[in-house]
Design a protein around this motif. Structure first.
Motif, mmCIF file in Angstrom:
data_model
loop_
_atom_site.group_PDB
_atom_site.id
_atom_site.type_symbol
_atom_site.label_atom_id
_atom_site.label_comp_id
_atom_site.label_asym_id
_atom_site.label_seq_id
_atom_site.Cartn_x
_atom_site.Cartn_y
_atom_site.Cartn_z
ATOM 1 N N UNK A 292 0.875 -1.169 0.000
ATOM 2 C CA UNK A 292 0.000 0.000 0.000
ATOM 3 C C UNK A 292 0.916 1.224 0.000
ATOM 4 N N UNK A 293 0.956 1.947 -1.100
ATOM 5 C CA UNK A 293 1.848 3.090 -1.256
ATOM 6 C C UNK A 293 1.088 4.354 -0.873
ATOM 7 N N UNK A 294 1.618 5.068 0.115
ATOM 8 C CA UNK A 294 0.993 6.295 0.601
ATOM 9 C C UNK A 294 1.946 7.452 0.323
ATOM 10 N N UNK A 295 1.509 8.364 -0.533
ATOM 11 C CA UNK A 295 2.332 9.513 -0.887
ATOM 12 C C UNK A 295 1.882 10.725 -0.089
ATOM 13 N N UNK A 296 2.863 11.417 0.501
ATOM 14 C CA UNK A 296 2.611 12.634 1.282
ATOM 15 C C UNK A 296 3.557 13.704 0.756
ATOM 16 N N UNK A 297 3.132 14.413 -0.239
ATOM 17 C CA UNK A 297 4.026 15.401 -0.831
ATOM 18 C C UNK A 297 5.213 14.706 -1.472
ATOM 19 N N UNK A 298 6.404 14.983 -0.972
ATOM 20 C CA UNK A 298 7.617 14.376 -1.531
ATOM 21 C C UNK A 298 7.989 13.064 -0.854
#
Length: 143
Positions: free
Chosen positions: A90-96
């Protein structure tokens, strides 16, 4: 009097729109990668490196509802002994920055890689797995 009412309504609309935008930013979609290989295609244990190197065995799904992430984080921390093989990422992106939550096929054992730390979780009752499978057929073995 009308000017005061318009001014008050404008302030409420401004803050209401601002709050809604914050919720949208915090609720980024999660990219789920499922390892579709089986014992016939991969006759060895699937570790993290093998998981990512076998791109032809991946199926992907975007989830907009990420409430289950907090459910996983609220579980008691456990050791890695309950974790079998890497079946889901599960890939969670938070800005950079990017955090990854892994699970095995049971969806009960979890590994969270967040801010260069690794945490292990185990859902003894399988409640998170049940919720995910009820919401998305993607999480069934026969998919």
């Amino acid at each position: 009097m009308k000017i005061k009412i318009i001014l008050i309504l404008s302030v409420f609309c401004f803050f209401g729109c601002k709050t809604r935008n914050n919720i949208t930013i915090q609720n980024n979609p999660i990219e789920v990668t499922k390892f579709m290989g089986s014992i016939t295609t991969q006759p060895y244990s699937i570790n993290e490196k093998t998981f990512w190197n076998s791109k032809d065995e991946h199926a992907k799904l975007l989830i907009k509802n990420n409430v289950f992430i907090e459910d996983v984080k609220s579980l008691k921390n456990h050791s890695s002994q309950n974790f079998k093989e890497y079946n889901y990422a599960f890939i969670m992106r938070h800005g950079k920055s990017t955090d990854t939550l892994y699970s095995d096929s049971s969806l009960q054992s979890w590994i969270l890689k967040e801010n260069n730390t690794t945490s292990y979780f185990y859902d003894e009752e399988g409640i998170i797995a049940e919720k995910l499978r009820t919401s998305y057929s993607f999480f069934y073995d026969c998919w």
